[in-house]
Design an enzyme around this catalytic site. Structure first.
Site, PDB file in Angstrom:
ATOM      1  N   CYS A 150       0.815  -1.215   0.000  1.00  0.00           N
ATOM      2  CA  CYS A 150       0.000   0.000   0.000  1.00  0.00           C
ATOM      3  C   CYS A 150       0.848   1.265   0.000  1.00  0.00           C
ATOM      4  O   CYS A 150       1.976   1.277   0.511  1.00  0.00           O
ATOM      5  CB  CYS A 150      -0.912   0.016   1.218  1.00  0.00           C
ATOM      6  SG  CYS A 150      -2.129  -1.314   1.243  1.00  0.00           S
ATOM      7  N   GLU A 209       0.424   3.977   1.727  1.00  0.00           N
ATOM      8  CA  GLU A 209       0.702   4.471   3.073  1.00  0.00           C
ATOM      9  C   GLU A 209       1.934   3.784   3.654  1.00  0.00           C
ATOM     10  O   GLU A 209       2.772   4.433   4.294  1.00  0.00           O
ATOM     11  CB  GLU A 209      -0.494   4.234   4.001  1.00  0.00           C
ATOM     12  CG  GLU A 209      -1.770   4.920   3.573  1.00  0.00           C
ATOM     13  CD  GLU A 209      -2.709   4.033   2.773  1.00  0.00           C
ATOM     14  OE1 GLU A 209      -3.930   4.143   2.976  1.00  0.00           O
ATOM     15  OE2 GLU A 209      -2.230   3.230   1.936  1.00  0.00           O
ATOM     16  N   CYS A 235      -6.742   0.823   4.437  1.00  0.00           N
ATOM     17  CA  CYS A 235      -7.166  -0.560   4.684  1.00  0.00           C
ATOM     18  C   CYS A 235      -6.805  -0.958   6.118  1.00  0.00           C
ATOM     19  O   CYS A 235      -6.093  -0.241   6.826  1.00  0.00           O
ATOM     20  CB  CYS A 235      -6.516  -1.502   3.672  1.00  0.00           C
ATOM     21  SG  CYS A 235      -4.760  -1.831   3.964  1.00  0.00           S
ATOM     22  N   CYS A 266      -3.041  -1.116   6.864  1.00  0.00           N
ATOM     23  CA  CYS A 266      -2.439   0.221   6.974  1.00  0.00           C
ATOM     24  C   CYS A 266      -2.835   0.884   8.282  1.00  0.00           C
ATOM     25  O   CYS A 266      -2.027   1.601   8.884  1.00  0.00           O
ATOM     26  CB  CYS A 266      -2.829   1.088   5.782  1.00  0.00           C
ATOM     27  SG  CYS A 266      -1.920   0.616   4.297  1.00  0.00           S
TER      28      CYS A 266
END
Length: 140
Positions: free
Chosen positions: A59, A61, A100, A103
């Site tokens: 991801c 992030e 998500c 994250c």
């Protein structure tokens, strides 16, 4: 949900995330961008890295946190992720998305007091990571 006012700095953070994904978008490779503001005021941006086998995907992030740490930053203020529409979607707006679950865990591990910009009830709000991850797992 307890929220905080959106500031000009937050708007700039959203724009930074939108700019990075706008410039690096690639169908089926990169469609999420993130920007994290450190407590020193530095903005770090990243895009996610998608893999054919989805569990290998990383991801945006997570990449932003790793990039920030690699640049010597350890204290985080606010983070945002945005999603670029796929080529066949009619709505072409790059929108703020919620992190998500993985994250959320990572953000709370590395920034226990970090603020997160998320869509909520038709608007963008700023909240504590603890609002997105109540009753976080600990070893206690």
């Amino acid at each position: 949900m307890k929220t905080f006012p959106i500031t000009a700095q937050d708007e700039a953070l959203i724009k930074a995330a939108q700019d990075i994904i706008s410039s690096l978008y690639a169908q089926d490779k990169h469609h999420v961008g993130a920007a994290i503001r450190t407590k020193s005021g530095k903005i770090i941006t990243a895009v996610h890295v998608e893999a054919y086998i989805s569990r290998v995907t990383v991801c945006a992030e997570a990449i932003a946190i790793g990039k920030a740490i690699s640049e010597g930053e350890r204290e985080f203020d606010t983070v945002v992720a945005v999603r670029h529409p796929y080529g066949d979607e009619a709505d072409r707006e790059i929108k703020v998305v919620s992190p998500c679950g993985m994250c959320r865990e990572l953000l709370s591990d590395y920034g226990p007091d970090i603020k997160v910009l998320v869509p909520y009830n038709g608007q963008i709000v700023k909240c504590d990571i603890s609002e997105l991850l109540p009753l976080k797992y600990t070893r206690e």
